[in-house]
Design an enzyme around this catalytic site. Structure first.
Site, PDB file in Angstrom:
ATOM      1  N   ARG A 243       0.835  -1.210   0.000  1.00 41.97           N
ATOM      2  CA  ARG A 243       0.000   0.000   0.000  1.00 41.97           C
ATOM      3  C   ARG A 243       0.868   1.256   0.000  1.00 41.97           C
ATOM      4  NH1 ARG A 243      -4.664  -1.718   4.290  1.00 41.97           N
ATOM      5  NH2 ARG A 243      -5.758  -3.160   2.931  1.00 41.97           N
TER       6      ARG A 243
ATOM      7  N   ASP B  64     -16.166   8.217   8.530  1.00 44.19           N
ATOM      8  CA  ASP B  64     -14.972   7.381   8.361  1.00 44.19           C
ATOM      9  C   ASP B  64     -13.761   8.308   8.391  1.00 44.19           C
ATOM     10  OD1 ASP B  64     -14.628   4.265   7.242  1.00 44.19           O
ATOM     11  OD2 ASP B  64     -12.897   5.551   6.852  1.00 44.19           O
TER      12      ASP B  64
HETATM   13  C1  LIG Z   1     -13.276  -3.029   7.468  1.00 43.69           C
HETATM   14  S1  LIG Z   1     -14.000  -1.434   7.285  1.00 43.69           S
HETATM   15  C2  LIG Z   1     -15.557  -1.692   8.093  1.00 43.69           C
HETATM   16  C3  LIG Z   1     -16.717  -1.096   7.322  1.00 43.69           C
HETATM   17  C4  LIG Z   1     -18.110  -1.357   7.894  1.00 43.69           C
HETATM   18  N1  LIG Z   1     -18.267  -0.794   9.219  1.00 43.69           N
HETATM   19  C5  LIG Z   1     -18.426  -2.830   7.903  1.00 43.69           C
HETATM   20  O1  LIG Z   1     -18.421  -3.450   8.972  1.00 43.69           O
HETATM   21  O2  LIG Z   1     -18.667  -3.392   6.832  1.00 43.69           O
HETATM   22  C6  LIG Z   1     -13.086  -0.486   8.493  1.00 43.69           C
HETATM   23  C7  LIG Z   1     -13.207   1.022   8.306  1.00 43.69           C
HETATM   24  O3  LIG Z   1     -12.681   1.662   9.466  1.00 43.69           O
HETATM   25  C8  LIG Z   1     -12.094   2.880   9.059  1.00 43.69           C
HETATM   26  N2  LIG Z   1     -11.173   3.352  10.120  1.00 43.69           N
HETATM   27  C9  LIG Z   1      -9.972   2.872  10.468  1.00 43.69           C
HETATM   28  N3  LIG Z   1      -9.439   3.596  11.474  1.00 43.69           N
HETATM   29  C10 LIG Z   1     -10.336   4.560  11.775  1.00 43.69           C
HETATM   30  C11 LIG Z   1     -10.366   5.629  12.726  1.00 43.69           C
HETATM   31  N4  LIG Z   1      -9.360   5.856  13.565  1.00 43.69           N
HETATM   32  N5  LIG Z   1     -11.453   6.429  12.740  1.00 43.69           N
HETATM   33  C12 LIG Z   1     -12.484   6.230  11.884  1.00 43.69           C
HETATM   34  N6  LIG Z   1     -12.511   5.246  10.967  1.00 43.69           N
HETATM   35  C13 LIG Z   1     -11.452   4.412  10.915  1.00 43.69           C
HETATM   36  C14 LIG Z   1     -11.401   2.514   7.753  1.00 43.69           C
HETATM   37  O4  LIG Z   1     -11.133   3.648   6.958  1.00 43.69           O
HETATM   38  C15 LIG Z   1     -12.406   1.543   7.123  1.00 43.69           C
HETATM   39  O5  LIG Z   1     -13.249   2.183   6.201  1.00 43.69           O
END
Ligand SMILES: C[S@@+](CC[C@H](N)C(=O)[O-])C[C@H]1O[C@@H](n2cnc3c(N)ncnc32)[C@H](O)[C@@H]1O
Length: 292
Positions: A53, A163
């Site tokens: 990445r 997000d």
């Molecule tokens: C695996 S996805 C989960 C998406 C959805 N909630 C689901 O369960 O299908 C994880 C998300 O968490 C976000 N993320 C990671 N660290 C974060 C943070 N510190 N604050 C907010 N979002 C965060 C990432 O950008 C990503 O879009």
């Protein structure tokens, strides 16, 4: 923000190949930076993926190597690159109606109860999809609530979807997805998403009606939150897996403080509370109710 190669003091003309070698020290530097900025712990088995990445960022900036990128990140000019770094290392995997039982619970148990118990008071219902990724989760929430909320003009109903990743939020807000994603959905939920044609070849767009129910905003879960709540429902699924116990516990406390008593918290299928919380009662598979 994509920085043009020419504005970058570390850029060479046009690199023939990117050197993705990452020393122990550079990996440690990146892991610490990502932890400080986003609370995300890069575990050892994820290092190869992280390297790949980072290599994409290196290429986009016209640099020659990950080492050069790390050196750039240590300079004061790199402040604008930090959100791009976080965008690059986040895992955005998601799906419509992922962990379907949560949406069934919301539609059949929670919404009728909220309408009966709370709507009379101020007519206000708030749902937060925290870490919403590319939007599949908040659109599934909107689809699950629409039939109950739709005909009620007296209801002030809103979904906040947040997000940390600005790129993914842009995609979420557009609401355009490959049509094949919808084709694979169970036949009972597909019509709930209210798709519009004409988005592009092989694509479909979520209808205006559902998109209007959601406000998309950037929010970093480990920073201060601007909202005062209360929320009736919070979805925070499949992001705790990237955090350590201390970060999870502190975010959970803040969720509880923002949840209305009797409100609901949904976690991801493989997630649980770091320790039992005095104000949360487990009432279903990864479903918690705020008790007091
Ligand atoms: C695996 S996805 C989960 C998406 C959805 N909630 C689901 O369960 O299908 C994880 C998300 O968490 C976000 N993320 C990671 N660290 C974060 C943070 N510190 N604050 C907010 N979002 C965060 C990432 O950008 C990503 O879009």
């Amino acid at each position: 923000m994509n920085r043009p190669a020419s504005s970058n003091p570390f850029a060479a003309a046009q690199p023939a190949m990117t050197d993705v070698t990452l020393t122990r020290d550079d990996m440690k530097f990146i892991a610490t930076l990502v932890y400080e900025q986003a609370g995300i712990v890069i575990r050892e088995h994820k290092e190869a993926m992280t390297r790949g990445r980072l290599a994409r960022r290196v290429k986009a900036l016209g640099m020659n190597s990950v080492a050069e990128y790390c050196a750039f990140l240590k300079t004061p000019q790199a402040a604008g690159e930090l959100p791009e770094l976080i965008n690059a290392v986040t895992t955005n995997h998601t799906a419509f109606f992922r962990e379907r039982h949560h949406f069934d619970h919301l539609r059949k148990d929670v919404m009728p109860r909220l309408l009966q118990e709370r709507a009379g008071r101020r007519g206000r219902i708030r749902i937060w999809s925290a870490a919403c990724s590319s939007g599949e989760e908040p659109y599934s929430i909107a689809a699950s609530c629409r039939d109950v909320v739709g005909p009620r003009s007296d209801l002030d109903f809103k979904i906040l979807a947040t997000d940390i990743d600005t790129d993914i939020l842009t995609r979420a807000e557009a609401g355009i997805y490959p049509a094949e994603l919808f084709e694979r959905l169970p036949s009972d939920v597909k019509p709930m998403l209210k798709l519009e044609g004409g988005a592009g070849r092989g694509e479909a767009r979520i209808s205006d009606e559902l998109r209007r129910m959601i406000a998309f905003k950037r929010l970093n879960l480990i920073e201060k939150w601007p909202m005062s709540g209360p929320f009736d429902v919070i979805f925070c699924r499949n992001v705790f897996i990237y955090f350590d116990t201390q970060t999870k516990a502190s975010i959970l406390d803040r969720f509880v403080a923002l949840l209305a008593p009797g409100g609901f918290l949904y976690l991801g299928h493989s997630e649980s509370l770091p320790q039992p919380h005095p104000n949360l009662r487990l009432i279903g598979r990864t479903i918690y109710e705020r008790t007091a």
